[in-house]
Motif scaffolding. Sequence first.
Motif, mmCIF file in Angstrom:
data_model
loop_
_atom_site.group_PDB
_atom_site.id
_atom_site.type_symbol
_atom_site.label_atom_id
_atom_site.label_comp_id
_atom_site.label_asym_id
_atom_site.label_seq_id
_atom_site.Cartn_x
_atom_site.Cartn_y
_atom_site.Cartn_z
ATOM 1 N N MET A 271 0.827 -1.205 0.000
ATOM 2 C CA MET A 271 0.000 0.000 0.000
ATOM 3 C C MET A 271 0.863 1.258 0.000
ATOM 4 N N LEU A 272 1.978 1.217 0.735
ATOM 5 C CA LEU A 272 2.866 2.379 0.798
ATOM 6 C C LEU A 272 3.523 2.633 -0.560
ATOM 7 N N ILE A 273 3.906 1.524 -1.230
ATOM 8 C CA ILE A 273 4.509 1.660 -2.562
ATOM 9 C C ILE A 273 3.507 2.258 -3.535
ATOM 10 N N LEU A 274 2.269 1.790 -3.468
ATOM 11 C CA LEU A 274 1.215 2.309 -4.343
ATOM 12 C C LEU A 274 0.966 3.789 -4.074
ATOM 13 N N PHE A 275 1.027 4.159 -2.795
ATOM 14 C CA PHE A 275 0.821 5.563 -2.425
ATOM 15 C C PHE A 275 1.890 6.457 -3.059
ATOM 16 N N PHE A 276 3.169 6.044 -2.940
ATOM 17 C CA PHE A 276 4.253 6.865 -3.472
ATOM 18 C C PHE A 276 4.260 6.866 -5.000
ATOM 19 N N ARG A 277 3.889 5.735 -5.611
ATOM 20 C CA ARG A 277 3.804 5.703 -7.085
ATOM 21 C C ARG A 277 2.743 6.687 -7.564
ATOM 22 N N THR A 278 1.603 6.680 -6.900
ATOM 23 C CA THR A 278 0.519 7.587 -7.277
ATOM 24 C C THR A 278 0.933 9.034 -7.067
ATOM 25 N N LEU A 279 1.613 9.307 -5.948
ATOM 26 C CA LEU A 279 2.045 10.668 -5.636
ATOM 27 C C LEU A 279 3.045 11.179 -6.675
ATOM 28 N N ILE A 280 3.995 10.330 -7.059
ATOM 29 C CA ILE A 280 5.001 10.723 -8.049
ATOM 30 C C ILE A 280 4.355 11.030 -9.391
ATOM 31 N N LEU A 281 3.439 10.161 -9.822
ATOM 32 C CA LEU A 281 2.775 10.360 -11.111
ATOM 33 C C LEU A 281 1.882 11.602 -11.075
ATOM 34 N N TYR A 282 1.253 11.831 -9.931
ATOM 35 C CA TYR A 282 0.402 13.025 -9.796
ATOM 36 C C TYR A 282 1.240 14.298 -9.929
ATOM 37 N N VAL A 283 2.380 14.332 -9.221
ATOM 38 C CA VAL A 283 3.260 15.511 -9.296
ATOM 39 C C VAL A 283 3.758 15.697 -10.720
ATOM 40 N N LEU A 284 4.077 14.602 -11.397
ATOM 41 C CA LEU A 284 4.555 14.677 -12.775
ATOM 42 C C LEU A 284 3.508 15.277 -13.703
ATOM 43 N N VAL A 285 2.252 14.847 -13.543
ATOM 44 C CA VAL A 285 1.175 15.365 -14.398
ATOM 45 C C VAL A 285 0.912 16.841 -14.103
ATOM 46 N N VAL A 286 0.967 17.227 -12.819
ATOM 47 C CA VAL A 286 0.772 18.638 -12.459
ATOM 48 C C VAL A 286 1.858 19.500 -13.085
ATOM 49 N N ILE A 287 3.113 19.028 -13.012
ATOM 50 C CA ILE A 287 4.224 19.769 -13.630
ATOM 51 C C ILE A 287 4.019 19.871 -15.133
ATOM 52 N N PHE A 288 3.562 18.783 -15.733
ATOM 53 C CA PHE A 288 3.308 18.784 -17.182
ATOM 54 C C PHE A 288 2.263 19.832 -17.547
ATOM 55 N N MET A 289 1.155 19.877 -16.791
ATOM 56 C CA MET A 289 0.098 20.827 -17.088
ATOM 57 C C MET A 289 0.558 22.260 -16.872
ATOM 58 N N ARG A 290 1.415 22.480 -15.884
ATOM 59 C CA ARG A 290 1.942 23.826 -15.639
ATOM 60 C C ARG A 290 2.846 24.271 -16.777
ATOM 61 N N ILE A 291 3.673 23.347 -17.270
ATOM 62 C CA ILE A 291 4.572 23.678 -18.367
ATOM 63 C C ILE A 291 3.790 23.906 -19.657
ATOM 64 N N SER A 292 2.709 23.152 -19.825
ATOM 65 C CA SER A 292 1.939 23.220 -21.068
ATOM 66 C C SER A 292 1.267 24.572 -21.251
ATOM 67 N N GLY A 293 0.923 25.252 -20.176
ATOM 68 C CA GLY A 293 0.277 26.559 -20.292
ATOM 69 C C GLY A 293 -0.924 26.655 -19.381
ATOM 70 N N LYS A 294 -1.653 27.784 -19.510
ATOM 71 C CA LYS A 294 -2.756 28.079 -18.605
ATOM 72 C C LYS A 294 -4.125 27.981 -19.265
ATOM 73 N N GLN A 295 -4.195 27.393 -20.449
ATOM 74 C CA GLN A 295 -5.484 27.302 -21.104
ATOM 75 C C GLN A 295 -6.400 26.325 -20.371
ATOM 76 N N GLN A 296 -7.670 26.665 -20.324
ATOM 77 C CA GLN A 296 -8.666 25.792 -19.727
ATOM 78 C C GLN A 296 -9.016 24.682 -20.703
#
Length: 224
Positions: free
Chosen positions: A1-26
């Motif tokens: 469960m702990l491994i799954l938690f950290f995998r999800t957290l890492i992927l979430y942060v990665l997607v957030v960074i991707f969306m921030r880099i991509s721009g501010k369009q809705q």
Amino acid sequence: MLILFFRTLILYVLVVIFMRISGKQQIGQLQPYELVVAIMIADLVAIPMQNKGIPLLSGIIPVLTLLVSQLFLSYLSMKSLRARAIICGTPTILIEKGKILTSELQKERYNINDLLEELRVKGYPNIADVEYAILETNGNLSVIPKSDKKPVTPQDLNLTPQYEGLPLPIIIDGRIMHQNMQKASIDMEWLNEQLKMWKIQNVKEVLFASLDANKVLTVYRKEG
């Protein structure tokens, strides 16, 4: 469960960074290729997030690949008009000089009910008031009314309105925006005097306060 938690957290942060880099369009303002990238990322991230047997890099590498591809296409569309037309498409005129272009409606698979609905949303319930209606590449409808249906402006009345400028938030949820105070050339002494005029003893009582170009402070109290 702990491994799954950290995998999800890492992927979430990665997607957030991707969306921030991509721009501010809705989402509703994304170009077609940008929407495709967003959908693909959601699928690519979900697989390693749910299956611990799949290496984490199997989700990270495709996301980074899409990020590079999306940035390249964005740069290409900014630098080349021809590339922009190929990647993003071109606007389509649905109403021209007050006449509905049925051929363009069929081409864009845009029925008359969709057109009337969008016109109502834009504030034109009567289609006879519209001179041009343009379907933009991001799916939004731009409406240009007929000359006699345009809102009256101060210029039409030969008036010169006072300059308004951009109001600056000074207090947000009880917190003072010191950077905005510096831009407005005001100090704490001036702010405290203004708050006293509003019968406010503590800045924590303020939900929001903004300052206009004429140095007029508008304050909104918190409830209770």
